[in-house]
Design a protein around this motif. Structure first.
Motif, PDB file in Angstrom:
ATOM      1  N   PRO A 114       0.830  -1.209   0.000  1.00 47.24           N
ATOM      2  CA  PRO A 114       0.000   0.000   0.000  1.00 47.24           C
ATOM      3  C   PRO A 114       0.869   1.266   0.000  1.00 47.24           C
ATOM      4  CG  PRO A 114      -0.852  -1.581   1.572  1.00 47.24           C
ATOM      5  CD  PRO A 114       0.459  -2.126   1.098  1.00 47.24           C
ATOM      6  N   GLY A 115       0.453   2.238  -0.807  1.00 44.90           N
ATOM      7  CA  GLY A 115       1.159   3.513  -0.883  1.00 44.90           C
ATOM      8  C   GLY A 115       2.188   3.582  -1.991  1.00 44.90           C
ATOM      9  N   ALA A 116       2.604   2.434  -2.534  1.00 44.10           N
ATOM     10  CA  ALA A 116       3.586   2.423  -3.620  1.00 44.10           C
ATOM     11  C   ALA A 116       2.879   2.661  -4.950  1.00 44.10           C
ATOM     12  CB  ALA A 116       4.326   1.093  -3.646  1.00 44.10           C
ATOM     13  N   THR A 117       3.451   3.498  -5.794  1.00 36.80           N
ATOM     14  CA  THR A 117       2.849   3.789  -7.103  1.00 36.80           C
ATOM     15  C   THR A 117       3.926   3.834  -8.174  1.00 36.80           C
ATOM     16  OG1 THR A 117       2.997   6.178  -6.769  1.00 36.80           O
ATOM     17  CG2 THR A 117       0.938   5.112  -6.112  1.00 36.80           C
ATOM     18  N   ILE A 118       3.580   3.341  -9.347  1.00 33.94           N
ATOM     19  CA  ILE A 118       4.463   3.369 -10.510  1.00 33.94           C
ATOM     20  C   ILE A 118       3.613   3.794 -11.708  1.00 33.94           C
ATOM     21  CG2 ILE A 118       5.968   2.010 -12.026  1.00 33.94           C
ATOM     22  CD1 ILE A 118       6.470   0.146  -9.659  1.00 33.94           C
ATOM     23  N   SER A 119       4.205   4.553 -12.629  1.00 33.09           N
ATOM     24  CA  SER A 119       3.481   5.000 -13.827  1.00 33.09           C
ATOM     25  C   SER A 119       3.080   3.798 -14.663  1.00 33.09           C
ATOM     26  CB  SER A 119       4.358   5.936 -14.658  1.00 33.09           C
ATOM     27  OG  SER A 119       4.687   7.096 -13.935  1.00 33.09           O
ATOM     28  N   ALA A 120       1.798   3.695 -14.945  1.00 32.76           N
ATOM     29  CA  ALA A 120       1.284   2.535 -15.687  1.00 32.76           C
ATOM     30  C   ALA A 120       1.455   2.726 -17.186  1.00 32.76           C
ATOM     31  CB  ALA A 120      -0.183   2.319 -15.348  1.00 32.76           C
ATOM     32  N   LEU A 121       1.706   1.617 -17.871  1.00 34.76           N
ATOM     33  CA  LEU A 121       1.812   1.619 -19.323  1.00 34.76           C
ATOM     34  C   LEU A 121       0.440   1.361 -19.943  1.00 34.76           C
ATOM     35  CD1 LEU A 121       4.808   1.166 -18.414  1.00 34.76           C
ATOM     36  CD2 LEU A 121       5.107  -0.135 -20.533  1.00 34.76           C
ATOM     37  N   THR A 122       0.318   1.745 -21.197  1.00 34.29           N
ATOM     38  CA  THR A 122      -0.909   1.484 -21.958  1.00 34.29           C
ATOM     39  C   THR A 122      -0.708   0.257 -22.831  1.00 34.29           C
ATOM     40  OG1 THR A 122      -1.557   3.814 -22.008  1.00 34.29           O
ATOM     41  CG2 THR A 122      -2.466   2.411 -23.728  1.00 34.29           C
ATOM     42  N   LEU A 123      -1.703  -0.621 -22.858  1.00 41.02           N
ATOM     43  CA  LEU A 123      -1.652  -1.816 -23.700  1.00 41.02           C
ATOM     44  C   LEU A 123      -2.233  -1.503 -25.075  1.00 41.02           C
ATOM     45  CD1 LEU A 123      -2.992  -4.451 -21.123  1.00 41.02           C
ATOM     46  CD2 LEU A 123      -0.679  -3.505 -21.336  1.00 41.02           C
ATOM     47  N   PHE A 124      -1.655  -2.092 -26.114  1.00 37.87           N
ATOM     48  CA  PHE A 124      -2.204  -1.944 -27.463  1.00 37.87           C
ATOM     49  C   PHE A 124      -3.172  -3.095 -27.715  1.00 37.87           C
ATOM     50  CE2 PHE A 124      -1.856  -2.689 -32.147  1.00 37.87           C
ATOM     51  CZ  PHE A 124      -2.573  -1.557 -32.511  1.00 37.87           C
ATOM     52  N   SER A 125      -4.421  -2.760 -27.929  1.00 36.97           N
ATOM     53  CA  SER A 125      -5.454  -3.795 -28.059  1.00 36.97           C
ATOM     54  C   SER A 125      -5.489  -4.433 -29.441  1.00 36.97           C
ATOM     55  CB  SER A 125      -6.831  -3.196 -27.731  1.00 36.97           C
ATOM     56  OG  SER A 125      -7.106  -2.093 -28.585  1.00 36.97           O
ATOM     57  N   GLY A 126      -4.730  -3.876 -30.389  1.00 34.00           N
ATOM     58  CA  GLY A 126      -4.681  -4.474 -31.716  1.00 34.00           C
ATOM     59  C   GLY A 126      -3.618  -5.559 -31.799  1.00 34.00           C
ATOM     60  N   ALA A 127      -3.324  -5.981 -33.000  1.00 38.95           N
ATOM     61  CA  ALA A 127      -2.335  -7.044 -33.222  1.00 38.95           C
ATOM     62  C   ALA A 127      -1.063  -6.458 -33.811  1.00 38.95           C
ATOM     63  CB  ALA A 127      -2.903  -8.102 -34.172  1.00 38.95           C
ATOM     64  N   ALA A 128       0.065  -7.041 -33.442  1.00 39.88           N
ATOM     65  CA  ALA A 128       1.342  -6.631 -34.021  1.00 39.88           C
ATOM     66  C   ALA A 128       1.361  -6.987 -35.502  1.00 39.88           C
ATOM     67  CB  ALA A 128       2.489  -7.315 -33.299  1.00 39.88           C
TER      68      ALA A 128
END
Length: 525
Positions: A114-128
């Motif tokens: 609790p209390g720890a935070t890290i910048s979240a990444l965004t997932l790409f919902s499409g296909a590579a």
């Protein structure tokens, strides 16, 4: 007019061809790497700490980290082992526990204390896509070894290592769905993200090819988004995802420049058409004026001739009366003949001169222009009467995806109420500077600075987001504390003072934002 438009389109095409395809923006990869962490397993035995193993992970929420199952396998089976998450910035590590575990997919989810935070990444919902440029980010052990890092170094924040490669579509592991790529990874990269050119997660790096032949090319496998999405869904976790195409700011700027060139050509063509129409109208007015003046002159000549004929007839009658000695009739006929002569001479002298043609043409042109202006002013008259000019405008702003670069934000309509003087939504005063109305937002709980702009003439709303590092964010927050925004509607001078004061924060921002969202605003229903 058509020629000008063809030239504009050709210039636009040449602009795009000369520039060529845009590569990834290093700022996007750097911003995403701030959400990548080192995952360490430490065993305590009699007060002595020993590093068991380490890998990589990335945040999908401020307190949730994805990694490989094999990275944290010893945590489930060993005694006295604890997991730690070491961010790329800051002063220390965070304790973590396993929240979800799937060895069949080689995925695990860690929950931070609790209390720890890290910048979240965004997932790409499409296909590579095949041959797509990709980046692997993580903490390869061979780099640590080459640097001679100690255990205390490995549990201290350090920048992640970034490598670039390309997707080789069509091949996958039999155990689970994977992405084959060429972005180099080593032992320690396991659990790290495979990123697209916009810094969005395409997959989770897991393993590489093994060969006894040193001349063989190296290939690497990342667990696909299909597997990761299913894993997170089973864990009851919802991560931020985006499926929009990855467009570079350079491409957007070129498209805007091409669009601007075409608009300028269109406006020039319209101006040329108006000029031609005005010239044609002026020529017609000159012709009509000439016909009118010549017609009036011909009418005057005809009337003068008629009067002269009548005068001659009256003179003949007077002569006849003279021969007969009729004095009274003589005076009447003679007077009539004189008056008719005077009238004929007056009609001749008062006929319109040819020099009046130009003046008459100018009058016709002026009359036509006045009628056109009256028609133009009549159209908005109803709207002007319905809403005072200084009344707030209630708008709905819709994202223009063709002119936007979206990497981390949700795509939703934005309700906006704009009041003259820069008051937005009745509570936020915008600053006025050389580039128009804007507001700089520096939140406390995020590593993001947003610059919002509004152009009331074009009804265009723009949001530019900058994903900042820890030191830069700290400096921006310090600058923000020295700024006191005025109340809404404080006046033009206060708005200009705010615009100037915001310059201190904007000076700390990178040259280009990570996101640029352009909205077109319409009156709210």
């Amino acid at each position: 007019m058509d020629l000008l438009r063809r030239i504009a389109r050709l210039a636009s095409a040449l602009l795009l061809l000369v520039a060529g395809p845009a590569c990834a923006d290093p700022a996007d990869i750097a911003a995403a790497s701030r959400g990548v962490v080192r995952v360490v397993l430490i065993q305590y035995d009699g007060g002595t700490a020993r590093l068991v193993s380490h890998g990589t992970g990335f945040a999908i929420a401020p307190d949730l980290v994805v990694t490989n199952a094999h990275v944290v396998e010893d945590l489930r089976t060993g005694d006295g082992i604890v997991a730690g998450v070491v961010p790329s910035e800051g002063r220390g590590a965070f304790a973590a526990t396993i929240a979800a575990y799937s060895p069949g997919r080689d995925l695990a989810l860690l929950k931070l204390r609790p209390g720890a935070t890290i910048s979240a990444l965004t997932l790409f919902s499409g296909a590579a896509t095949d041959s797509e440029e990709v980046y692997a980010v993580g903490y390869p052990g061979n780099v640590d070894m080459a640097e001679g890092l100690s255990m205390s170094d490995l549990v201290s924040p350090q920048a992640a290592v970034k490598t670039r490669g390309y997707v080789s579509a069509g091949r996958s592991s039999k155990e689970f769905d994977t992405i084959l790529h060429t972005a180099p990874i080593g032992a320690g990269n396991s659990g790290g993200p495979l990123l697209d050119a916009c810094g969005r997660v395409l997959g989770v790096n897991s393993f590489g090819t093994v060969s006894q032949n040193t001349t063989d090319s190296a290939f690497y496998f990342a667990i696909s988004m299909r597997e990761l999405a299913a894993f997170l869904q089973e864990a009851g976790v919802s991560a931020h995802a985006s499926g929009l195409p990855c467009t570079s700011l350079a491409d957007l700027d070129k498209a805007d420049a091409a669009r601007s060139a075409e608009d300028q050509a269109r406006l020039a063509a319209e101006a040329e058409a108006r000029k031609a129409a005005q010239s044609a109208f002026a020529a017609k007015a000159q012709h009509d004026a000439e016909l009118e003046i010549l017609g009036e002159r011909d009418n005057a000549l005809a009337l003068a001739a008629v009067l002269l004929v009548a005068a001659v007839a009256a003179g003949a009658a007077a002569y006849a009366f003279l021969q007969r000695g009729k004095q009274r009739e003589l005076r009447i006929a003679g007077g009539a003949a004189g008056l008719l002569v005077l009238a004929a001479v007056g009609t001749w002298l008062l006929r319109p001169p040819l020099s009046l043609i130009d003046e008459r043409a100018k009058d016709i042109v002026a009359e036509g222009k006045a009628k056109a202006e009256a028609r133009t002013e009549a159209a908005p008259a109803a709207d002007a009467s319905a809403a005072p000019a200084d009344a707030p405008q209630k708008l709905v702003c819709v994202l223009d995806t063709a002119r936007s670069r979206v990497t981390v934000s949700d795509v939703t309509d934005v309700p906006l109420t704009w009041a003259p003087g820069g008051c937005v939504n009745g509570r936020t005063q915008y600053g006025l500077a050389g580039d128009g109305w804007s507001r700089v937002l520096v939140p406390q709980g995020e590593a993001t600075i947003s610059v919002t702009k509004f152009d009331p003439d074009k009804r265009e709303y723009t949001v530019e987001r900058f994903l900042m590092g820890l030191d830069a964010m700290t400096a921006a927050r310090a600058a923000r504390t020295r700024l006191t925004p005025p109340a809404c509607g404080a006046g033009d001078a206060a708005a200009r003072a705010l615009g100037e004061a915001q310059g201190a924060i904007r000076a700390l921002l990178p040259a280009e934002p990570n996101e640029r969202l352009r909205y077109t605003c319409h009156p709210a229903p």
